[in-house]
Design a protein around this motif. Structure first.
Motif, PDB file in Angstrom:
ATOM      1  N   GLN A  81       0.837  -1.200   0.000  1.00 16.47           N
ATOM      2  CA  GLN A  81       0.000   0.000   0.000  1.00 16.47           C
ATOM      3  C   GLN A  81       0.877   1.258   0.000  1.00 16.47           C
ATOM      4  OE1 GLN A  81      -2.858   0.089   3.215  1.00 16.47           O
ATOM      5  NE2 GLN A  81      -3.334   2.248   2.909  1.00 16.47           N
ATOM      6  N   ALA A 138      -4.630 -15.378  -3.399  1.00 15.78           N
ATOM      7  CA  ALA A 138      -5.788 -14.719  -2.789  1.00 15.78           C
ATOM      8  C   ALA A 138      -5.333 -13.686  -1.761  1.00 15.78           C
ATOM      9  CB  ALA A 138      -6.697 -15.758  -2.147  1.00 15.78           C
ATOM     10  N   LYS A 139      -4.327 -14.045  -0.950  1.00  8.71           N
ATOM     11  CA  LYS A 139      -3.804 -13.095   0.036  1.00  8.71           C
ATOM     12  C   LYS A 139      -3.170 -11.899  -0.656  1.00  8.71           C
ATOM     13  CE  LYS A 139      -0.052 -13.908   2.635  1.00  8.71           C
ATOM     14  NZ  LYS A 139       0.835 -14.289   3.778  1.00  8.71           N
ATOM     15  N   ASN A 186      -3.961 -10.534  -3.421  1.00 10.10           N
ATOM     16  CA  ASN A 186      -5.018  -9.625  -3.878  1.00 10.10           C
ATOM     17  C   ASN A 186      -5.523  -8.742  -2.744  1.00 10.10           C
ATOM     18  OD1 ASN A 186      -5.689  -9.771  -6.727  1.00 10.10           O
ATOM     19  ND2 ASN A 186      -6.147 -11.933  -6.386  1.00 10.10           N
ATOM     20  N   THR A 187      -5.645  -9.314  -1.553  1.00 12.59           N
ATOM     21  CA  THR A 187      -6.130  -8.512  -0.420  1.00 12.59           C
ATOM     22  C   THR A 187      -5.100  -7.477   0.026  1.00 12.59           C
ATOM     23  OG1 THR A 187      -5.289  -9.970   1.346  1.00 12.59           O
ATOM     24  CG2 THR A 187      -7.448 -10.505   0.402  1.00 12.59           C
ATOM     25  N   LYS A 188      -3.814  -7.719  -0.312  1.00 15.02           N
ATOM     26  CA  LYS A 188      -2.736  -6.825   0.101  1.00 15.02           C
ATOM     27  C   LYS A 188      -2.447  -5.737  -0.937  1.00 15.02           C
ATOM     28  CE  LYS A 188      -1.304  -9.035   3.944  1.00 15.02           C
ATOM     29  NZ  LYS A 188      -1.096  -8.417   5.271  1.00 15.02           N
TER      30      LYS A 188
END
Length: 297
Positions: A91, A130-131, A133-135
């Motif tokens: 981020q 999947a993780k 993508n969330t990060k």
């Protein structure tokens, strides 16, 4: 425009290079030693990874590590899971530095067979994607190694790489396909010619909507990968430094006008934990400028 669309456009069209900050367990002590942190300076894995995260954080927060010259950065999973200045690393990279975040997903190399080292099995890859993508991760990187001009081995490496690329793409991420050719291979040029032919074959089989970035050793024959760079399924062709010094890697890269850099060791060359912030920023800035200039030559 969505974040992913903005990142895709940047990766496909903007000038600059990708910083490789993804040293993992096996290569971390070497990266730290280059930085002046010796094994005696840390105790156990936790302290080792804390030391390398501090090094990576210092690079990412440096004055010249911005979107002006750095397109993307490849992270180790522990780095993705960590914060810098209280913000998740991926981020911070995108929101504060304008740098597109990637994730190293491979688990290392299998034993040599047919002159190559394939990727080790990745049974938990779907969960990792999947993780990611969330990060806020944009893409992935997965490295295998070619040691000699063995047609069967090279065919196996490229087939495996593109199988993984399809899995990554299905998860909504962009794969960096990395079949490295060892720079000290006695048959490097022949291996690269075989590799280029296999890559083009697999690129031609990719359906529309499945796009890749290629990360390749700087070829002995300059311009070898120009056709791959022009392929509609390729966002970018990037070069690994492969153990070359910054100066040599940049000189060789500048002869390949459709490749940009994705350097690790060459990016951090000359940096030291003992430097003042001013000294560190100056040294890293000089490396960034050299690598950027070679990438846009």
């Amino acid at each position: 425009m969505s974040v992913k669309d903005a990142q895709r456009t940047r990766m496909a069209t903007a000038p600059g290079f990708i910083a490789a900050l993804d040293q993992s367990g096996g290569s971390t002590p070497k990266a730290l030693a280059q930085y002046g942190v010796e094994p005696a300076d840390y105790s156990g894995e936790v302290e080792m990874y804390a030391a390398v995260h501090a090094m990576r954080s210092r690079i990412i927060l440096a004055d010249d590590f911005t979107s002006d010259k750095v397109l993307g950065a490849i992270l180790f999973e522990r780095t993705m899971d960590s914060d810098i200045n209280g913000k998740p690393t991926a981020q911070l990279l995108w929101e504060d530095r304008g740098v597109v975040p990637f994730l190293k997903i491979d688990k290392g190399l299998a034993d040599e067979a047919n002159g190559v080292q394939l990727l080790k099995p990745m049974p938990e890859l779907d969960a990792l994607l999947a993780k990611a993508n969330t990060k806020g991760i944009f893409g992935t990187k997965e490295r295998s190694l070619v040691l000699e001009a063995n047609a069967q081995g090279i065919a196996d490496v490229v087939a495996q790489q593109f199988d993984v690329a399809r899995q990554v793409s299905a998860a909504g991420l962009v794969p960096i396909v990395e079949p490295e050719v060892h720079i000290e291979s006695a048959t490097k040029a022949d291996a690269e010619a075989m590799l280029e032919a296999e890559i083009m074959k697999h690129l031609n089989d990719l359906p529309e909507g499945v796009d890749v970035i290629l990360k390749l050793t700087i070829p002995t024959q300059a311009g070898l990968y120009d056709a791959a760079a022009d392929h509609p399924r390729v966002l970018r062709v990037v070069a690994l430094s492969g153990g070359y010094s910054t100066e040599v890697a940049c000189d060789l890269l500048s002869q390949n006008h459709k490749m940009i850099a994705s350097f690790s060791r060459a990016l951090a060359e000359g940096l030291s934990v003992k430097m003042s912030e001013s000294e560190f920023n100056t040294a890293l800035g000089q490396n960034i400028t050299k690598i950027y200039n070679a990438s846009v030559a």
